[in-house]
Design a protein around this motif. Structure first.
Motif, PDB file in Angstrom:
ATOM      1  N   SER A 281      21.851  -1.262 141.163  1.00 21.97           N
ATOM      2  CA  SER A 281      23.116  -0.525 141.254  1.00 21.97           C
ATOM      3  C   SER A 281      23.394  -0.108 142.687  1.00 21.97           C
ATOM      4  O   SER A 281      24.504  -0.289 143.207  1.00 21.97           O
ATOM      5  CB  SER A 281      23.065   0.709 140.349  1.00 21.97           C
ATOM      6  N   GLY A 282      22.373   0.460 143.343  1.00 22.95           N
ATOM      7  CA  GLY A 282      22.553   0.821 144.743  1.00 22.95           C
ATOM      8  C   GLY A 282      22.820  -0.385 145.614  1.00 22.95           C
ATOM      9  O   GLY A 282      23.624  -0.327 146.554  1.00 22.95           O
ATOM     10  N   GLY A 283      22.182  -1.501 145.284  1.00 22.75           N
ATOM     11  CA  GLY A 283      22.404  -2.722 146.052  1.00 22.75           C
ATOM     12  C   GLY A 283      23.830  -3.218 145.966  1.00 22.75           C
ATOM     13  O   GLY A 283      24.392  -3.695 146.961  1.00 22.75           O
ATOM     14  N   THR A 284      24.438  -3.104 144.789  1.00 18.36           N
ATOM     15  CA  THR A 284      25.832  -3.539 144.662  1.00 18.36           C
ATOM     16  C   THR A 284      26.754  -2.668 145.494  1.00 18.36           C
ATOM     17  O   THR A 284      27.686  -3.160 146.144  1.00 18.36           O
ATOM     18  CB  THR A 284      26.291  -3.510 143.192  1.00 18.36           C
ATOM     19  N   GLY A 612      39.817   1.736 147.069  1.00 17.51           N
ATOM     20  CA  GLY A 612      39.707   1.897 145.623  1.00 17.51           C
ATOM     21  C   GLY A 612      38.925   0.762 144.992  1.00 17.51           C
ATOM     22  O   GLY A 612      38.099   0.979 144.098  1.00 17.51           O
ATOM     23  N   PHE A 613      39.150  -0.458 145.470  1.00 15.53           N
ATOM     24  CA  PHE A 613      38.432  -1.616 144.933  1.00 15.53           C
ATOM     25  C   PHE A 613      36.943  -1.529 145.252  1.00 15.53           C
ATOM     26  O   PHE A 613      36.104  -1.766 144.376  1.00 15.53           O
ATOM     27  CB  PHE A 613      39.017  -2.903 145.515  1.00 15.53           C
ATOM     28  N   VAL A 614      36.621  -1.197 146.497  1.00 15.05           N
ATOM     29  CA  VAL A 614      35.213  -1.120 146.894  1.00 15.05           C
ATOM     30  C   VAL A 614      34.464  -0.137 146.000  1.00 15.05           C
ATOM     31  O   VAL A 614      33.391  -0.442 145.459  1.00 15.05           O
ATOM     32  CB  VAL A 614      35.085  -0.700 148.369  1.00 15.05           C
ATOM     33  N   PHE A 615      35.028   1.040 145.823  1.00 16.27           N
ATOM     34  CA  PHE A 615      34.323   2.066 145.054  1.00 16.27           C
ATOM     35  C   PHE A 615      34.361   1.792 143.561  1.00 16.27           C
ATOM     36  O   PHE A 615      33.347   1.956 142.867  1.00 16.27           O
ATOM     37  CB  PHE A 615      34.898   3.442 145.355  1.00 16.27           C
ATOM     38  N   LEU A 616      35.495   1.358 143.038  1.00 18.80           N
ATOM     39  CA  LEU A 616      35.575   1.139 141.598  1.00 18.80           C
ATOM     40  C   LEU A 616      34.762  -0.073 141.159  1.00 18.80           C
ATOM     41  O   LEU A 616      34.087  -0.033 140.124  1.00 18.80           O
ATOM     42  CB  LEU A 616      37.032   0.962 141.172  1.00 18.80           C
ATOM     43  N   VAL A 617      34.818  -1.140 141.913  1.00 18.42           N
ATOM     44  CA  VAL A 617      34.058  -2.330 141.528  1.00 18.42           C
ATOM     45  C   VAL A 617      32.559  -2.077 141.683  1.00 18.42           C
ATOM     46  O   VAL A 617      31.769  -2.308 140.767  1.00 18.42           O
ATOM     47  CB  VAL A 617      34.493  -3.551 142.360  1.00 18.42           C
ATOM     48  N   ALA A 618      32.164  -1.557 142.847  1.00 17.55           N
ATOM     49  CA  ALA A 618      30.739  -1.323 143.075  1.00 17.55           C
ATOM     50  C   ALA A 618      30.192  -0.271 142.117  1.00 17.55           C
ATOM     51  O   ALA A 618      29.140  -0.463 141.490  1.00 17.55           O
ATOM     52  CB  ALA A 618      30.514  -0.897 144.525  1.00 17.55           C
ATOM     53  N   LEU A 619      30.913   0.847 141.972  1.00 15.56           N
ATOM     54  CA  LEU A 619      30.424   1.913 141.102  1.00 15.56           C
ATOM     55  C   LEU A 619      30.648   1.586 139.633  1.00 15.56           C
ATOM     56  O   LEU A 619      29.850   1.983 138.768  1.00 15.56           O
ATOM     57  CB  LEU A 619      31.117   3.231 141.464  1.00 15.56           C
TER      58      LEU A 619
END
Length: 737
Positions: A281-284, A612-619
């Motif tokens: 999860s952290g890696g993503t 928004g994409f970076v945080f929503l997709v990764a998280l």
């Protein structure tokens, strides 16, 4: 039953104590740096510039022509009865006092407007100093020393910078207080324990302290650039991510304690069970953030490594500090609701177990109606996605970046009523000395340009007027007749022209003027460079649009690869990525409708969808990783469909809690009165809740259950023997009865 091997008492006690001591030292050293962020943080415009843009090239050479590295402030003044000669004379003493303020360059005299109702003063402020402090000192002096009946506003680029910096002032105190308070309340409600929420919050706070310590020294060395926007996101991201990872470990530890294991054995069981999903999860998140290094915007590139450092320490804290704390406190951490022996174990077969509790009922719903559930969920998300058509993410004026009161914004309105709206924030044009006539003709011929001058360091005002008659160029200087007219400043055979725009520098009309000027100038003068505040806004918006077009696909590919490595499959990762994309679209669609219809925002920065994409997709993928890693673990022992149900039931509570915590922490960004952060707060908070309650609870498990063991293709789980496949089919028929 054979006795399991126990390590030495020194290891069981000494290792946790040592880890706790290390983190306590890190927190003690890093904690005081919260009060020292201003020493290395900057909100200077250079931290947001597009690296290769034409406007950036002009900005970097501006001091070569002007002789100073300054950002202009414009004081606009109005008076009852107008600005007559006596009133202007009275203002000169105030202007002289402003010139004595530290950080202020040569101040222009008060220049009356053509309508005689107002006056303006140009004040250059050293951009290497504290621009906000200088502007606030000017504002305080004006409030105390102005003659009766005169009102003043400090606007222009320096005024807007001061208001923007003021908006970030609540990051250290207010933002952290709101975020930590919200997390604590949620954790107390979820765990009904006074101690466990404190241990989880300590995990987040100490991770943030050590991360800030690391970032501070990197910024001090000039390796990274820290600004208010990046600082706020760093704080929220570390608190939210560290808490999420901590909750996953707590859930595993609680299961182990509930199965009757001792503190050390439970610690090792929980660590082994949570290590892979937490690291993945952290890696993503880290992979998604580092993709921002592909950006051409300095602010985006700064966020990538700084936020990644925060995630690294979030991982380390959740996998070392929290396990050590729980190894010391053991069952007491859950008091007064200590897990009972056998109370956390799942039945041997959910298909045969009585249905009690929300998540077992949810599993039964998916088992009986998997296909309708995922079809309806997908349709709802797609309908919400249609709102994206209403999203206005092509940039907003600088005057709208600060929510609430802004003296610079009010002053800009007054300025536009009495002067060319672009006063104080002109366009700067660098051309070869031999092309001044052609360039000045093009500039003067534009409807969007009010006047044209050239930079001249030897002039009392720093500029000389430019007029063109055919190929002849005439320079003029303001003042009494007979004053010698200096030549324009020449640097490497080039001259800098100054074009005052008729429209406000941050308006769409001004950006259109810059585009037209570039087209006209480049036709005859290929080497011409057009910069200035308006050009910077235009280039930043264009760069942001380019960045999100390039970076978003890269992030998807990187995260897809990580998921494939984690799940040892192809089909399941593709399904997870598709689900997150649909969820992101729905979040952006709803956000667009809320921004336009509820908050009446003027628009959005083009970087908002990218962030928004970076945080929503990764998280968002984090929660799918938590779910599917547990599903895979259960599938190895119980079969795919039974494993899906068991994974859903086992992770339901912890992922829901994690989603609520993360949504609350990002929502806390809304307390900072900056448009960008307020919009990002809503998008991420709403999107996380959508992922938590729809995508992870309904869509993903329903699709996976409907497809069955094919989701693990091409791994060995997809090639189970005939007996196992037959058992899965029987389980499915039993659950539908």
């Amino acid at each position: 039953m054979p006795r399991t091997h126990q390590p030495s008492r020194w290891l069981r006690v000494g290792l946790p104590v040592l880890l706790i001591a290390i983190w306590l030292v890190g927190g003690a050293v890093g904690g005081p740096y919260f009060g020292r962020v201003d020493e290395v943080s900057t909100n200077d415009q250079s931290t947001f510039l597009p690296a290769s843009a034409e406007s950036t090239q002009v900005q970097e050479r501006l001091s070569e022509f002007t002789g100073t590295d300054s950002v202009p402030a414009v004081i606009v003044l109005t008076a009852d009865g107008g600005m007559d000669a006596d009133r202007l004379a009275d203002l000169q003493s105030v202007v002289a006092d402003i010139a004595d303020i530290n950080g202020v360059g040569e101040v222009s005299p008060a220049i009356p407007s053509e309508d005689g109702a107002a006056a303006q003063v140009f004040v250059p402020i050293d951009s290497n100093g504290e621009v906000r402090d200088t502007v606030e000192e000017i504002r305080a002096m004006l409030a105390d020393d102005l003659p009766a009946g005169v009102e003043a506003w400090v606007t222009g680029p320096a005024g807007f910078t001061a208001d923007l910096v003021k908006g970030f002032l609540g990051i250290d105190g207010l933002l952290l207080s709101v975020a930590l308070g919200a997390v604590f309340v949620i954790l107390v409600i979820v765990y009904r324990s006074p101690l466990l929420p404190i241990l989880v919050l300590l995990t987040s706070v100490f991770a943030l302290c050590v991360a800030l310590l690391t970032v501070w020294w990197l910024a001090k060395a000039g390796i990274v650039v820290l600004n208010g926007q990046v600082q706020g996101i760093l704080f929220i991201l570390v608190i939210g991510a560290a808490t999420d990872y901590a909750l996953l470990y707590v859930a595993r530890f609680r299961e182990a304690i509930g199965s009757g294991q001792g503190r050390w054995q439970a610690t090792m069981t929980a660590w082994r069970g949570s290590f892979e999903p937490i690291v993945a999860s952290g890696g993503t998140v880290i992979a998604g953030l580092l993709c921002l290094l592909l950006s051409d915007l300095a602010s985006n590139r700064a966020l990538g490594p700084i936020a990644s450092i925060g995630i690294v320490f979030s991982l380390l804290s959740a996998l070392t500090f929290l396990p050590a704390l729980l190894a010391v406190f053991g069952r007491a951490a859950f008091w007064p609701f200590v897990p009972r022996h056998g109370g956390t174990e799942l039945p041997a077969r959910l298909a045969d177990a009585p249905v009690r509790g929300f998540w077992p009922r949810q599993a039964r719903l998916i088992a009986r109606h998997a296909r309708p559930v995922w079809i309806v969920s997908t349709l709802v998300l797609l309908v919400a996605t249609a709102g994206v058509l209403q999203l206005k993410a092509d940039g907003v004026p600088a005057s709208d970046l600060v929510l609430g009161a802004s003296e610079a914004r009010d002053g800009q309105v007054v300025l536009a009523d009495h002067f060319p709206a672009g006063s104080g924030a002109p366009a700067y044009v660098i051309v070869p000395e031999g092309d001044v006539a052609a360039a000045a003709t093009t500039l003067a011929g534009s409807d969007g340009v009010d006047s044209v001058a050239a930079v001249a360091q030897d002039s009392p005002t720093g500029q000389v007027g430019v007029s063109v008659d055919g190929a002849d160029v005439t320079y003029t200087v303001a003042g009494p007749p007979g004053i010698p007219v200096p030549d324009p400043t020449t640097v490497d055979g080039e001259v800098m022209l100054v074009a005052t725009l008729t429209d406000a520098s941050d308006s769409l009309a001004a950006e259109e003027t810059i585009t037209e000027l570039r087209t006209g100038l480049h036709t005859g003068i290929p080497d011409a460079l057009v910069g200035g505040p308006t050009a910077l806004d235009l280039d930043s918006n264009d760069t942001s649009i380019r960045d999100r077009t390039v970076i978003i696909p890269v992030i998807l590919v990187v995260i897809l690869v990580i998921l494939m490595l984690l799940l040892r499959a192809v089909v399941a990762p593709v399904l997870l990525i598709l689900s997150v994309i649909v969820s992101f679209g729905a979040a952006m669609g709803v956000s667009a409708l809320v921004f336009n219809g509820v908050f009446d925002f003027p628009g959005a920065d083009p970087a908002v969808p990218l962030y928004g994409f970076v945080f929503l997709v990764a998280l968002g993928v984090d929660y799918n990783i938590f779910l599917m890693s547990r599903v895979r673990e259960e599938s190895l022992a119980h079969g795919t469909r039974e494993g899906i149900l068991r994974g859903l039931v086992a992770t339901g509570g912890v992922i829901t809690s994690a989603g609520l915590v993360l949504a609350a922490t990002f929502a806390a960004l809304g307390v900072i009165p900056i448009l960008f952060l307020a919009q990002l707060a809503f998008i991420v908070a709403f999107g996380v809740l959508l992922d938590t309650f729809v995508v992870r609870s309904l869509l993903v498990p329903a699709v996976a259950y409907d497809l069955g063991r094919v989701i693990w293709w091409p791994s060995r789980l997809a090639r189970r023997d005939a007996d196992a496949a037959e058992t899965e089919s029987e389980d499915r028929r039993t659950l539908k009865v």
